[in-house]
Scaffold this active site. Structure first.
Site, PDB file in Angstrom:
ATOM      1  N   ASP A  29      -2.166  -0.137   5.865  1.00 18.39           N
ATOM      2  CA  ASP A  29      -2.430   0.525   7.152  1.00 18.39           C
ATOM      3  C   ASP A  29      -3.907   0.808   7.402  1.00 18.39           C
ATOM      4  O   ASP A  29      -4.333   0.955   8.540  1.00 18.39           O
ATOM      5  CB  ASP A  29      -1.676   1.856   7.219  1.00 18.39           C
ATOM      6  CG  ASP A  29      -2.242   2.869   6.232  1.00 18.39           C
ATOM      7  OD1 ASP A  29      -2.390   2.533   5.060  1.00 18.39           O
ATOM      8  OD2 ASP A  29      -2.568   3.996   6.653  1.00 18.39           O
TER       9      ASP A  29
ATOM     10  N   ASP B  12       0.859  -1.180   0.000  1.00 20.59           N
ATOM     11  CA  ASP B  12       0.000   0.000   0.000  1.00 20.59           C
ATOM     12  C   ASP B  12       0.904   1.243   0.000  1.00 20.59           C
ATOM     13  O   ASP B  12       2.103   1.138   0.336  1.00 20.59           O
ATOM     14  CB  ASP B  12      -0.877  -0.079   1.263  1.00 20.59           C
ATOM     15  CG  ASP B  12      -1.617   1.193   1.529  1.00 20.59           C
ATOM     16  OD1 ASP B  12      -2.398   1.601   0.665  1.00 20.59           O
ATOM     17  OD2 ASP B  12      -1.411   1.794   2.609  1.00 20.59           O
ATOM     18  N   ILE B  13       0.357   2.388  -0.315  1.00 22.85           N
ATOM     19  CA  ILE B  13       1.221   3.581  -0.401  1.00 22.85           C
ATOM     20  C   ILE B  13       1.021   4.530   0.786  1.00 22.85           C
ATOM     21  O   ILE B  13       1.877   4.628   1.677  1.00 22.85           O
ATOM     22  CB  ILE B  13       0.994   4.304  -1.747  1.00 22.85           C
ATOM     23  CG1 ILE B  13       1.463   3.393  -2.894  1.00 22.85           C
ATOM     24  CG2 ILE B  13       1.762   5.634  -1.778  1.00 22.85           C
ATOM     25  CD1 ILE B  13       1.342   3.991  -4.282  1.00 22.85           C
ATOM     26  N   ASP B  14      -0.129   5.227   0.830  1.00 18.25           N
ATOM     27  CA  ASP B  14      -0.297   6.267   1.867  1.00 18.25           C
ATOM     28  C   ASP B  14      -0.434   5.623   3.249  1.00 18.25           C
ATOM     29  O   ASP B  14      -1.278   4.756   3.463  1.00 18.25           O
ATOM     30  CB  ASP B  14      -1.534   7.111   1.570  1.00 18.25           C
ATOM     31  CG  ASP B  14      -1.337   7.970   0.338  1.00 18.25           C
ATOM     32  OD1 ASP B  14      -0.816   9.088   0.468  1.00 18.25           O
ATOM     33  OD2 ASP B  14      -1.674   7.502  -0.770  1.00 18.25           O
TER      34      ASP B  14
HETATM   35  O1  LIG Z   1      -4.493   2.988  -0.414  1.00 18.67           O
HETATM   36  P1  LIG Z   1      -3.577   4.104  -0.059  1.00 18.67           P
HETATM   37  O2  LIG Z   1      -2.316   4.102  -0.876  1.00 18.67           O
HETATM   38  O3  LIG Z   1      -3.279   4.138   1.404  1.00 18.67           O
HETATM   39  O4  LIG Z   1      -4.360   5.443  -0.439  1.00 18.67           O
HETATM   40  C1  LIG Z   1      -5.494   5.832   0.326  1.00 18.67           C
HETATM   41  C2  LIG Z   1      -5.833   7.276   0.048  1.00 18.67           C
HETATM   42  O5  LIG Z   1      -4.629   7.997   0.199  1.00 18.67           O
HETATM   43  C3  LIG Z   1      -4.702   9.404  -0.010  1.00 18.67           C
HETATM   44  O6  LIG Z   1      -5.391   9.985   1.092  1.00 18.67           O
HETATM   45  C4  LIG Z   1      -4.724   9.764   2.323  1.00 18.67           C
HETATM   46  O7  LIG Z   1      -3.417  10.306   2.256  1.00 18.67           O
HETATM   47  C5  LIG Z   1      -3.355  11.762   2.124  1.00 18.67           C
HETATM   48  C6  LIG Z   1      -1.918  12.149   1.998  1.00 18.67           C
HETATM   49  O8  LIG Z   1      -1.181  11.677   3.078  1.00 18.67           O
HETATM   50  C7  LIG Z   1      -4.040  12.374   3.338  1.00 18.67           C
HETATM   51  O9  LIG Z   1      -4.009  13.795   3.230  1.00 18.67           O
HETATM   52  C8  LIG Z   1      -5.466  11.885   3.442  1.00 18.67           C
HETATM   53  O10 LIG Z   1      -6.068  12.356   4.638  1.00 18.67           O
HETATM   54  C9  LIG Z   1      -5.497  10.361   3.473  1.00 18.67           C
HETATM   55  O11 LIG Z   1      -6.831   9.871   3.452  1.00 18.67           O
HETATM   56  C10 LIG Z   1      -5.341   9.718  -1.332  1.00 18.67           C
HETATM   57  O12 LIG Z   1      -5.560  11.091  -1.424  1.00 18.67           O
HETATM   58  C11 LIG Z   1      -6.611   8.952  -1.580  1.00 18.67           C
HETATM   59  O13 LIG Z   1      -7.009   9.128  -2.928  1.00 18.67           O
HETATM   60  C12 LIG Z   1      -6.356   7.466  -1.355  1.00 18.67           C
HETATM   61  O14 LIG Z   1      -7.553   6.733  -1.545  1.00 18.67           O
END
Ligand SMILES: O=P(O)(O)OC[C@H]1O[C@H](O[C@H]2O[C@H](CO)[C@@H](O)[C@H](O)[C@H]2O)[C@H](O)[C@@H](O)[C@@H]1O
Length: 456
Positions: free
Chosen positions: A402, A224-226
């Protein structure tokens, strides 16, 4: 509304985690406590005395209480339910690989093909303690462990996973997700037969490359990324990718014979910007999918339907300063990280949009975000799809994530006899192992990469 929804997050120790979605526009924060959802959270079902014993489910075997079970130690004094724990070898032969380990464990109960990686404990600690899953099952609050219950439930792995290995013919016609997305709420409430009950205790540590010398030959790695590879940032486009991370991931992918994919809620365009190299990837929670450079995406009606709803959401979010609308291919995200005071309004807005969109879409709660996704999109389905294709097929899936959206992936990975690693403190989770932070994930990956380079 019976649209499938993911479970609400508990308002546990992770302050970034959002709670369940409210589809009821008339009820804002005042209508219920903070974190309380209009939907019931995932319920951990336990068998209670007085009720008829539940039928045996695949992978979960009722055994009459009190009857000795080969391969189990008798219950110890401190185990209130007297459930007993699976015996495992105290010491593993040095250098045993995933497969050897699985076989070694399986030899104690249930045969060599009925043991999943979840049964072992990762990392250091008191060797006399049972593995995490078994230890959690001895807790009085464990889903299938209650004092006085008439049956004990032993998770013996998946009966249809020979050798515990994922198969290229991953049985899409069996199990809870049937090859498509199934919300965790349902899986947890019914006690997912493929993944076993959610483990409520803190999961163990992830394995070190020394424990898995054959990881490069055996694993299929999904990242996963974020919140996993990257630290969260105030806004979606404000994330920082540490220098060298993309190169490290490329090294890993090479070491794994190409069996590495990024599995993210981000669209592929973001993934490629953060990690140039056109890695295999599932973007927008699996709505976009790319293997060996070839992309697939949902049919056009998905985007047409979303286009019809953007105006409503833009108008709504314009009245909520700080709320960010993130249109993505095949999905829409509404972020309230910068304005958590609007959480109820964002959920209400998303609920109304979901009603307008109908059953082809679903709502997905994430970290201070609510998303509208194609109903069939999910990380679990995306991982299962990779696992049916070379070079992934025949390997052991390992998924690091996460967020709530990652639970779906953990369920599938567990079902395939793989290893699920959750980043952070969010509970409950189906993940078997844990890393504390994205920095720890990167260190762990660096350890793997260094190991693979030494081997090659
Ligand atoms: O599946 P992931 O790689 O974990 O992505 C999930 C979402 O990540 C992003 O939003 C999240 O991260 C942002 C930057 O750190 C943060 O500002 C936000 O509050 C988080 O929800 C992304 O913008 C989404 O499109 C993804 O679905």
């Amino acid at each position: 509304m019976d649209r499938p929804l993911h479970p609400v997050a508990d308002r546990g120790p992770d302050p970034q985690q959002t709670a369940g979605l409210s589809p009821d526009p008339g009820r804002g924060r005042g209508g219920r406590h903070r974190g309380q959802s209009a939907f019931r959270p995932a319920r951990l079902v336990a068998h209670c005395p007085g009720r008829p014993a539940p039928r045996a489910r695949a992978g979960l075997h009722p055994v009459p209480r009190g009857r000795p079970v080969p391969g189990l130690q008798p219950a110890r004094r401190h185990e209130p339910g007297g459930q007993g724990v699976r015996r495992r070898p105290r010491r593993r032969r040095r250098g045993a690989g995933v497969e050897q380990l699985r076989r070694g464990l399986a030899g104690t109960a249930g045969g060599p093909d009925r043991q999943s990686l979840r049964q072992r404990r990762h990392g250091r600690g008191d060797p006399s303690r049972p593995p995490d899953a078994a230890r959690a099952a001895t807790r009085t609050d464990a889903p299938d462990a209650r004092p006085g219950q008439r049956a004990q439930y032993l998770f013996l792995g998946r009966a249809d996973a020979p050798g515990g290995r994922p198969s290229a013919q991953a049985p899409a016609d069996r199990g809870p997700d049937r090859g498509g997305h199934r919300p965790l709420q349902l899986a947890a409430a019914r006690g997912s037969p493929m993944s076993g009950p959610p483990v409520p205790g803190p999961p163990g540590h992830p394995p070190s490359p020394r424990e898995y010398p054959d990881w490069a030959r055996e694993w299929a790695l999904f990242l996963d990324i974020d919140g996993t590879l990257l630290e969260l940032a105030p806004e979606p486009q404000a994330v920082r990718v540490p220098p060298g991370l993309a190169a490290r991931i490329a090294t890993l992918a090479q070491g794994l014979g190409g069996a590495l994919a990024l599995v993210s809620g981000r669209p592929l365009s973001d993934i490629d910007r953060f990690f140039p190299g056109r890695f295999d990837a599932a973007g927008t929670h699996g709505a976009q999918w790319r293997l060996g450079g070839t992309e697939t995406a949902p049919a056009p009606p998905v985007d047409e339907a979303l286009a019809g709803i953007v105006a409503l959401l833009r108008e709504g979010t314009n009245r909520l300063p700080g709320v960010i609308l993130e249109p993505k291919p095949h999905a829409l995200a509404m972020h309230y990280r910068l304005a958590p005071q609007w959480e109820a309004q964002v959920r209400s807005l998303a609920g109304r949009a979901a009603e307008r969109l109908g059953p082809a879409f679903r709502l997905q709660a994430g970290k201070l975000v609510v998303e509208l996704l194609p109903a069939a999109a999910g990380k679990g389905a995306a991982i299962r799809r990779f696992m049916g294709q070379p070079p992934y097929a025949g390997r052991t899936p390992v998924f690091v994530g996460d967020d709530l959206t990652d639970e779906d992936g953990f369920a599938v990975v567990n079902a395939l006899g793989g290893l699920s690693i959750r980043v952070g403190e969010r509970e409950p989770t189906l993940a078997q192992s844990r890393l504390p932070s994205p920095a720890a994930v990167r260190d762990w990956l660096e350890g793997l990469a260094a190991h693979s380079m030494r081997q090659t």
